[in-house]
Design a protein around this motif. Structure first.
Motif, mmCIF file in Angstrom:
data_model
loop_
_atom_site.group_PDB
_atom_site.id
_atom_site.type_symbol
_atom_site.label_atom_id
_atom_site.label_comp_id
_atom_site.label_asym_id
_atom_site.label_seq_id
_atom_site.Cartn_x
_atom_site.Cartn_y
_atom_site.Cartn_z
ATOM 1 N N UNK A 32 -16.378 -7.580 37.257
ATOM 2 C CA UNK A 32 -16.737 -8.511 36.181
ATOM 3 C C UNK A 32 -18.014 -8.060 35.469
ATOM 4 N N UNK A 33 -19.001 -7.631 36.222
ATOM 5 C CA UNK A 33 -20.259 -7.144 35.638
ATOM 6 C C UNK A 33 -20.015 -5.881 34.817
ATOM 7 N N UNK A 34 -19.218 -4.977 35.352
ATOM 8 C CA UNK A 34 -18.903 -3.742 34.641
ATOM 9 C C UNK A 34 -18.171 -4.029 33.333
ATOM 10 N N UNK A 35 -17.239 -4.987 33.351
ATOM 11 C CA UNK A 35 -16.487 -5.338 32.136
ATOM 12 C C UNK A 35 -17.458 -5.789 31.036
ATOM 13 N N UNK A 36 -18.401 -6.666 31.369
ATOM 14 C CA UNK A 36 -19.384 -7.111 30.379
ATOM 15 C C UNK A 36 -20.216 -5.940 29.865
ATOM 16 N N UNK A 37 -20.613 -5.041 30.753
ATOM 17 C CA UNK A 37 -21.422 -3.887 30.346
ATOM 18 C C UNK A 37 -20.637 -2.948 29.433
ATOM 19 N N UNK A 38 -19.388 -2.662 29.781
ATOM 20 C CA UNK A 38 -18.586 -1.735 28.975
ATOM 21 C C UNK A 38 -18.260 -2.298 27.599
ATOM 22 N N UNK A 39 -18.086 -3.609 27.511
ATOM 23 C CA UNK A 39 -17.742 -4.218 26.231
ATOM 24 C C UNK A 39 -18.971 -4.680 25.458
ATOM 25 N N UNK A 40 -20.137 -4.611 26.101
ATOM 26 C CA UNK A 40 -21.400 -4.978 25.451
ATOM 27 C C UNK A 40 -21.382 -6.434 24.972
ATOM 28 N N UNK A 41 -20.726 -7.293 25.764
ATOM 29 C CA UNK A 41 -20.595 -8.719 25.452
ATOM 30 C C UNK A 41 -20.658 -9.510 26.752
ATOM 31 N N UNK A 42 -20.925 -10.798 26.629
ATOM 32 C CA UNK A 42 -20.805 -11.711 27.754
ATOM 33 C C UNK A 42 -19.515 -12.490 27.552
ATOM 34 N N UNK A 43 -18.558 -12.338 28.466
ATOM 35 C CA UNK A 43 -17.237 -12.932 28.306
ATOM 36 C C UNK A 43 -17.151 -14.354 28.844
ATOM 37 N N UNK A 44 -17.951 -14.703 29.819
ATOM 38 C CA UNK A 44 -17.936 -16.060 30.368
ATOM 39 C C UNK A 44 -18.678 -16.992 29.426
ATOM 40 N N UNK A 45 -18.216 -18.222 29.322
ATOM 41 C CA UNK A 45 -18.844 -19.214 28.442
ATOM 42 C C UNK A 45 -20.320 -19.359 28.803
ATOM 43 N N UNK A 46 -21.191 -19.045 27.834
ATOM 44 C CA UNK A 46 -22.634 -19.004 28.057
ATOM 45 C C UNK A 46 -23.363 -19.452 26.799
ATOM 46 N N UNK A 47 -24.473 -20.162 26.976
ATOM 47 C CA UNK A 47 -25.339 -20.517 25.850
ATOM 48 C C UNK A 47 -26.250 -19.335 25.544
ATOM 49 N N UNK A 48 -26.458 -19.060 24.262
ATOM 50 C CA UNK A 48 -27.258 -17.906 23.828
ATOM 51 C C UNK A 48 -28.324 -18.335 22.818
ATOM 52 N N UNK A 49 -29.457 -17.684 22.878
ATOM 53 C CA UNK A 49 -30.467 -17.732 21.830
ATOM 54 C C UNK A 49 -30.734 -16.283 21.464
ATOM 55 N N UNK A 50 -30.477 -15.945 20.203
ATOM 56 C CA UNK A 50 -30.581 -14.541 19.783
ATOM 57 C C UNK A 50 -31.356 -14.438 18.469
ATOM 58 N N UNK A 51 -31.950 -13.277 18.268
ATOM 59 C CA UNK A 51 -32.750 -12.997 17.080
ATOM 60 C C UNK A 51 -32.157 -11.766 16.392
ATOM 61 N N UNK A 52 -32.119 -11.819 15.063
ATOM 62 C CA UNK A 52 -31.501 -10.742 14.291
ATOM 63 C C UNK A 52 -32.420 -10.300 13.166
ATOM 64 N N UNK A 53 -32.391 -8.991 12.904
ATOM 65 C CA UNK A 53 -33.077 -8.445 11.742
ATOM 66 C C UNK A 53 -32.264 -8.801 10.506
ATOM 67 N N UNK A 54 -32.942 -8.901 9.388
ATOM 68 C CA UNK A 54 -32.247 -9.178 8.139
ATOM 69 C C UNK A 54 -32.676 -8.188 7.065
ATOM 70 N N UNK A 55 -31.728 -7.377 6.587
ATOM 71 C CA UNK A 55 -32.046 -6.511 5.451
ATOM 72 C C UNK A 55 -32.104 -7.351 4.166
ATOM 73 N N UNK A 56 -32.543 -6.757 3.100
ATOM 74 C CA UNK A 56 -32.622 -7.444 1.811
ATOM 75 C C UNK A 56 -31.219 -7.885 1.364
#
Length: 192
Positions: A32-56
């Protein structure tokens, strides 16, 4: 466990005893851990707080995890000063969410800047909503590793079968089943 249990693996391998439960639990967790790492996502239902860069002139945010839960509150802020006050929160009437693909479309433009966008949301699958193909591939990979562990055959590149044929493992990448690798590649999160 999320998505699969050792009972799923036991059914796949036709195992009745509890003798190998610790090993099975360990391998299930690792896969399960490897699957998340290989897909670069969290597959189980999880709350997230994320920050993103914004181009013009940016009005779109590609979230790191999806599908997004439409029943949960999505909050979006646009603040180049990173204060995240009420005055920088964007009203939910001013953006639309593609829940399946995790894309936010804003009807204006975000401020240009590093991590000037903040998003809180919930994404991923519960045990009940996980796709059948995901459960199947996770079970097969766990079963594959379990069989290798039990037979102490991590180094084997092919195996003779009872009918005079052979089973080849040389197409395995890092000891992963080809279909596991293929599905991980197909479901890898897009950049960010």
């Amino acid at each position: 466990m999320v998505f699969i249990t050792i009972d799923d693996i036991k059914a796949e391998l036709n195992i009745d005893s509890t003798r190998d439960d610790f090993l099975l639990n360990t391998i299930v967790g690792a896969v399960l851990k490897l699957w998340d790492e290989l897909t670069n996502r969290t597959w189980a239902k999880t709350a997230h707080t994320e920050y993103y860069d914004s181009p013009r002139y940016n009005s779109t945010v590609f979230l790191k995890n999806y599908p997004v839960h439409s029943s949960e509150t999505i909050q979006l802020w646009d603040d180049p000063d990173w204060e995240w006050g009420d005055d920088s929160e964007i009203d939910s009437d001013d953006f639309r969410v593609d829940y399946e693909n995790g894309i936010i479309h804003y009807n204006g433009y975000f401020y240009e800047g590093k991590q000037s966008i903040k998003v809180t949301y919930t994404a991923g699958y519960s045990d009940e909503t996980a796709p059948g193909w995901l459960k199947d591939i996770l079970v097969r990979q766990v079963a594959h590793w379990f069989e290798q562990a039990k037979n102490k055959s991590w180094h084997i590149s092919s195996l003779a079968t009872g009918e005079g044929g052979t089973t080849s493992y040389k197409n395995l990448r890092d000891n992963l089943l080809p279909e596991f690798v293929l599905l991980a590649d197909l479901n890898r999160r897009r950049g960010n």
